[in-house]
Design an enzyme around this catalytic site. Structure first.
Site, PDB file in Angstrom:
ATOM      1  N   TYR A 123       0.862  -1.183   0.000  1.00  0.00           N
ATOM      2  CA  TYR A 123       0.000   0.000   0.000  1.00  0.00           C
ATOM      3  C   TYR A 123       0.893   1.226   0.000  1.00  0.00           C
ATOM      4  CZ  TYR A 123      -3.634   3.307   1.525  1.00  0.00           C
ATOM      5  OH  TYR A 123      -4.512   4.363   1.608  1.00  0.00           O
ATOM      6  N   ASP A 160       9.426   2.671  -0.568  1.00  0.00           N
ATOM      7  CA  ASP A 160       8.411   3.319   0.264  1.00  0.00           C
ATOM      8  C   ASP A 160       8.755   2.985   1.708  1.00  0.00           C
ATOM      9  OD1 ASP A 160       6.230   3.856   1.861  1.00  0.00           O
ATOM     10  OD2 ASP A 160       4.739   3.203   0.397  1.00  0.00           O
ATOM     11  N   LYS A 199       4.402   9.792   8.165  1.00  0.00           N
ATOM     12  CA  LYS A 199       4.192  10.348   9.513  1.00  0.00           C
ATOM     13  C   LYS A 199       5.405  10.266  10.443  1.00  0.00           C
ATOM     14  CE  LYS A 199       2.029   6.069   8.979  1.00  0.00           C
ATOM     15  NZ  LYS A 199       1.001   5.568   8.091  1.00  0.00           N
TER      16      LYS A 199
HETATM   17  N1  HOZ Z   1      -3.599   2.489   6.064  1.00  0.00           N
HETATM   18  C1  HOZ Z   1      -3.160   2.672   7.393  1.00  0.00           C
HETATM   19  C2  HOZ Z   1      -2.312   1.569   7.876  1.00  0.00           C
HETATM   20  N2  HOZ Z   1      -1.562   0.885   6.940  1.00  0.00           N
HETATM   21  C3  HOZ Z   1      -4.304   2.885   8.348  1.00  0.00           C
HETATM   22  C4  HOZ Z   1      -4.410   4.303   8.657  1.00  0.00           C
HETATM   23  C5  HOZ Z   1      -5.363   4.654   9.777  1.00  0.00           C
HETATM   24  O1  HOZ Z   1      -6.446   4.129   9.864  1.00  0.00           O
HETATM   25  O2  HOZ Z   1      -4.985   5.517  10.541  1.00  0.00           O
END
Ligand code: HOZ
Length: 429
Positions: free
Chosen positions: A145, A240, A268
């Protein structure tokens, strides 16, 4: 049994004005079932929900809380900086310090551009790779992802895997035609694609240790094989590192695995949990970004002072204290051993994948090394495990398609209690 009345009330209320009651789908608990918990605060290794229940946190805001929640120096730095304004839309010295710090920590990052999220970072790195090579297609891996930019929403992991979303309405065929996919750890499949589209592939993007289908570890030779293909074919190799950056080592997965990337994306983690991202890499490529080149990319919040000071404070702590990496790795290994022992007392086969401070459990009797094997696991059992642990005060990712993250704030006692709860779950199952 925990009382979660307030969370339930909040969820009812949230659904009236927020789609699904949440601002990011995985948190809705839809795949594991039940009502999502609304958090009020967190400190160190613990999160506290709106009903005052305490949870040992194994998601750590999906990675960035390497030092635990509300790490005092970060909180203090944010408060101090906020008094000098929360945004300028003009450059600051702090942005230079941040760029210098990142370049000093990450291999192959000569220049870095700040953005506001991992999604923006990956989207921009892909655009840059395309602009630099003059090619359109790129290869990504099933179950990885890279945020929610259109081009990446093909066979993606995380929430798309969790909710089994195969194609995303709104992503046009014209966009996804340039997204080529291969199974993780399958070098031959990549070689095939490169043969099939000679001179057309701009980039290969990968999570060097994948975290969006549970934790999936690259097999020996896989990443080096991709590096070799990129060198041979003039393809830009993008790591990534939204999850692995500054977590697996001060220099991220590149340092830990000894593989060079051409471009790297961060999220983040470089804001200490604040909404930040960045992409960086080799000077010859980065110089194509506007205003030096014509590959355009911009944003008012890029280099935001609050995000910069939070990230700078955290990254500097990591750089100056390399022992932190041994600490979080040791804790994860200790957790691994404990889980292994506890789960072995049950009759359900399981696989624990761990790399550094990333770990996950798949209930499977086969090796789990790509998306297909992660999806074939007994994820209904994972969902029960999730709820069993939650009831006992341990907050695991609410999906088998997400890695767990370990923070420095987690204690060996917390881990012992986690293992005890796992044992409890298995013996009552
Ligand atoms: N796609 C995020 C983890 N791989 C989840 C993000 C979230 O719900 O804060």
């Amino acid at each position: 049994m925990k009382i979660t009345t307030r969370s339930q009330e909040l969820f009812e209320r949230a659904q009236k004005t927020i789609p699904g009651g949440v601002n990011s789908p995985v948190r809705a608990f839809r795949s594991v079932g039940g009502t999502p918990l609304f958090m009020e605060r967190a400190k160190g290794a613990y999160m506290f929900d709106a009903d005052g229940n305490r949870y040992v946190d194994y998601i750590n805001s999906w990675g960035p809380m390497i030092l635990g929640h509300a790490y005092e120096p970060v909180v203090e730095a944010i408060c101090e900086k906020a008094a000098h304004s929360t945004s300028f839309g003009a450059p600051t010295e702090l942005e230079i310090e941040m760029a210098e710090l990142i370049c000093s920590m990450a291999p192959n990052v000569d220049m870095v551009r700040m953005v506001s999220s991992g999604t923006e970072a990956c989207m921009s790195a892909l655009r840059l790779a395309r602009g630099y090579t003059g090619r359109n297609k790129f290869i990504k891996f099933e179950g990885c992802y890279h945020g929610h930019a259109d081009a990446f929403l093909v066979k993606a992991g995380s929430g798309l895997a969790t909710f089994n979303i195969q194609t995303v309405p709104g992503v046009t065929a014209g966009v996804s035609i340039d997204t080529l996919t291969a199974p993780y750890n399958d070098l031959e499949a990549v070689e095939q694609l490169v043969k099939q589209y000679p001179g057309e592939i701009a980039a290969i993007i990968i999570e060097p240790v994948a975290g969006n289908m549970g934790c999936i570890i690259p097999e020996p030779g896989f990443l080096q094989g991709l590096r070799d293909i990129c060198d041979k074919e003039g393809i830009v190799f993008i790591f990534d590192e939204v999850m692995t950056g500054f977590r697996l080592a001060a220099g991220g997965a590149q340092e830990r695995l000894g593989i060079d990337a051409d471009l790297v994306t961060y999220g983040k983690v470089i804001g200490g949990g604040l909404p930040v991202g960045a992409f960086g890499g080799k000077r010859a490529i980065m110089e194509h970004i506007a205003p030096l080149g014509n590959v355009y990319q911009a944003g008012t919040l890029s280099g935001n002072p609050i995000a910069m000071i939070a990230g700078y404070t955290m990254l500097k702590t990591l750089k100056d204290n390399p022992a932190i990496y041994k600490d979080i790795d040791d804790k994860t290994a200790y957790l691994h051993a404990g889980l292994e022992k506890a789960l072995s007392t049950g009759s359900s086969p399981f696989v624990i994948n761990r790399f550094g401070s990333m770990i996950s459990v798949h209930f499977s009797d086969k090796i789990v090394n790509n998306f297909a094997s992660a999806a074939a696991a007994n994820n209904a059992l994972f969902n029960k495990f999730f709820h069993g642990m939650l009831t006992d005060g341990f907050y695991l990712p609410p999906s088998a398609f997400e890695t767990w993250f370990i923070s420095k704030a987690l204690s060996f006692e917390d881990i012992d209690e986690t293992v005890f709860a796992t044992q409890n779950f298995i013996s009552n199952f």
